[in-house]
Design a protein around this motif. Structure first.
Motif, PDB file in Angstrom:
ATOM      1  N   UNK A  26      -0.546 -58.939 -13.351  1.00 42.98           N
ATOM      2  CA  UNK A  26      -0.095 -57.532 -13.414  1.00 42.98           C
ATOM      3  C   UNK A  26      -0.870 -56.598 -14.550  1.00 42.98           C
ATOM      4  N   UNK A  27      -0.714 -55.187 -14.542  1.00 45.07           N
ATOM      5  CA  UNK A  27      -1.093 -54.519 -15.210  1.00 45.07           C
ATOM      6  C   UNK A  27      -0.171 -54.148 -16.102  1.00 45.07           C
ATOM      7  N   UNK A  28      -0.347 -54.548 -17.371  1.00 40.98           N
ATOM      8  CA  UNK A  28       0.714 -54.163 -18.483  1.00 40.98           C
ATOM      9  C   UNK A  28       0.978 -52.682 -18.759  1.00 40.98           C
ATOM     10  N   UNK A  29      -0.255 -52.171 -19.149  1.00 42.71           N
ATOM     11  CA  UNK A  29      -0.479 -50.792 -19.459  1.00 42.71           C
ATOM     12  C   UNK A  29      -1.927 -50.370 -19.327  1.00 42.71           C
ATOM     13  N   UNK A  30      -2.345 -49.066 -19.125  1.00 43.66           N
ATOM     14  CA  UNK A  30      -3.462 -48.432 -19.263  1.00 43.66           C
ATOM     15  C   UNK A  30      -3.456 -47.272 -20.006  1.00 43.66           C
ATOM     16  N   UNK A  31      -4.681 -47.038 -20.626  1.00 41.58           N
ATOM     17  CA  UNK A  31      -4.827 -45.619 -21.226  1.00 41.58           C
ATOM     18  C   UNK A  31      -6.288 -45.237 -20.913  1.00 41.58           C
ATOM     19  N   UNK A  32      -6.387 -43.959 -21.107  1.00 38.32           N
ATOM     20  CA  UNK A  32      -7.844 -43.414 -21.055  1.00 38.32           C
ATOM     21  C   UNK A  32      -7.741 -42.063 -20.452  1.00 38.32           C
ATOM     22  N   UNK A  33      -8.805 -41.723 -19.977  1.00 40.37           N
ATOM     23  CA  UNK A  33      -8.982 -40.481 -19.204  1.00 40.37           C
ATOM     24  C   UNK A  33      -9.563 -40.497 -17.839  1.00 40.37           C
ATOM     25  N   UNK A  34      -9.278 -39.313 -17.034  1.00 44.51           N
ATOM     26  CA  UNK A  34      -9.718 -39.204 -15.753  1.00 44.51           C
ATOM     27  C   UNK A  34     -10.289 -37.829 -15.532  1.00 44.51           C
ATOM     28  N   UNK A  35     -11.402 -37.460 -14.637  1.00 47.32           N
ATOM     29  CA  UNK A  35     -11.872 -36.325 -14.378  1.00 47.32           C
ATOM     30  C   UNK A  35     -11.211 -35.988 -12.816  1.00 47.32           C
ATOM     31  N   UNK A  36     -10.798 -36.985 -12.286  1.00 42.94           N
ATOM     32  CA  UNK A  36     -10.190 -36.852 -10.821  1.00 42.94           C
ATOM     33  C   UNK A  36      -9.006 -37.871 -10.793  1.00 42.94           C
ATOM     34  N   UNK A  37      -7.791 -37.214 -10.250  1.00 40.74           N
ATOM     35  CA  UNK A  37      -6.592 -38.400 -10.110  1.00 40.74           C
ATOM     36  C   UNK A  37      -6.064 -38.067  -8.661  1.00 40.74           C
ATOM     37  N   UNK A  38      -5.853 -39.102  -7.668  1.00 34.00           N
ATOM     38  CA  UNK A  38      -5.289 -39.114  -6.499  1.00 34.00           C
ATOM     39  C   UNK A  38      -4.137 -39.855  -6.647  1.00 34.00           C
ATOM     40  N   UNK A  39      -3.096 -39.146  -6.608  1.00 34.60           N
ATOM     41  CA  UNK A  39      -1.772 -39.789  -6.806  1.00 34.60           C
ATOM     42  C   UNK A  39      -0.897 -39.347  -5.516  1.00 34.60           C
ATOM     43  N   UNK A  40      -0.099 -40.466  -5.090  1.00 33.04           N
ATOM     44  CA  UNK A  40       0.508 -40.083  -3.869  1.00 33.04           C
ATOM     45  C   UNK A  40       2.084 -39.982  -4.332  1.00 33.04           C
ATOM     46  N   UNK A  41       2.662 -39.035  -4.194  1.00 24.61           N
ATOM     47  CA  UNK A  41       4.019 -38.444  -4.736  1.00 24.61           C
ATOM     48  C   UNK A  41       5.205 -39.127  -4.062  1.00 24.61           C
ATOM     49  N   UNK A  42       6.277 -39.368  -4.529  1.00 25.37           N
ATOM     50  CA  UNK A  42       7.214 -40.136  -3.749  1.00 25.37           C
ATOM     51  C   UNK A  42       7.780 -39.472  -2.363  1.00 25.37           C
TER      52      UNK A  42
END
Length: 127
Positions: A26-42
């Motif tokens: 499992x991923x506990x946490x992630x930080x950083x930066x993106x130039x593009x995000x593809x997010x599927x909303x609820x």
């Protein structure tokens, strides 16, 4: 782990899980930066593409050689925050630092749940 500029966040995590034959993590946490995000909303079937300088505020989810289920929140240059299901095409801008925990004696898989219509987490004990 650290992802570098140009990496596709979801694809990189899934590749690492497959290449290392991860049974369950499992991923506990992630930080950083993106130039593009593809997010599927609820409640939506397709992801929404966000372009620009984005900060990863949170990243969490389950991961195995069978695939990933990840959620992320990001903020834009004005500090507006959005979040959702991580889809392919989230491109690292400068860095992504991801803390993962691999589990012993268990294997995750994804199995279609007819009640939701999605491949859902199934947990299998391993000796």
């Amino acid at each position: 782990m650290r992802l570098v500029p140009g990496d596709d966040l979801r694809a990189a995590l899934e590749t690492i899980a497959r290449d290392q034959a991860m049974g369950a993590a499992f991923v506990m946490q992630g930080i950083g930066s993106l130039s593009v995000a593809n997010l599927r909303y609820a409640g939506l079937d397709q992801p929404t593409r966000l372009d620009g300088d984005l900060e990863i505020l949170t990243l969490a989810g389950s991961l195995s050689a069978d695939g990933a289920h990840l959620h992320m929140s990001v903020s834009n240059a004005e500090g507006r925050v959005v979040g959702g299901h991580v889809s392919a095409g989230c491109i690292v801008r400068t860095t992504a630092e991801i803390l993962m925990v691999c589990l012993d004696r268990v294997r995750f898989s994804r199995e279609l749940d007819p009640r939701t219509g999605f491949p859902e987490l199934s947990i299998h004990p391993q000796d």
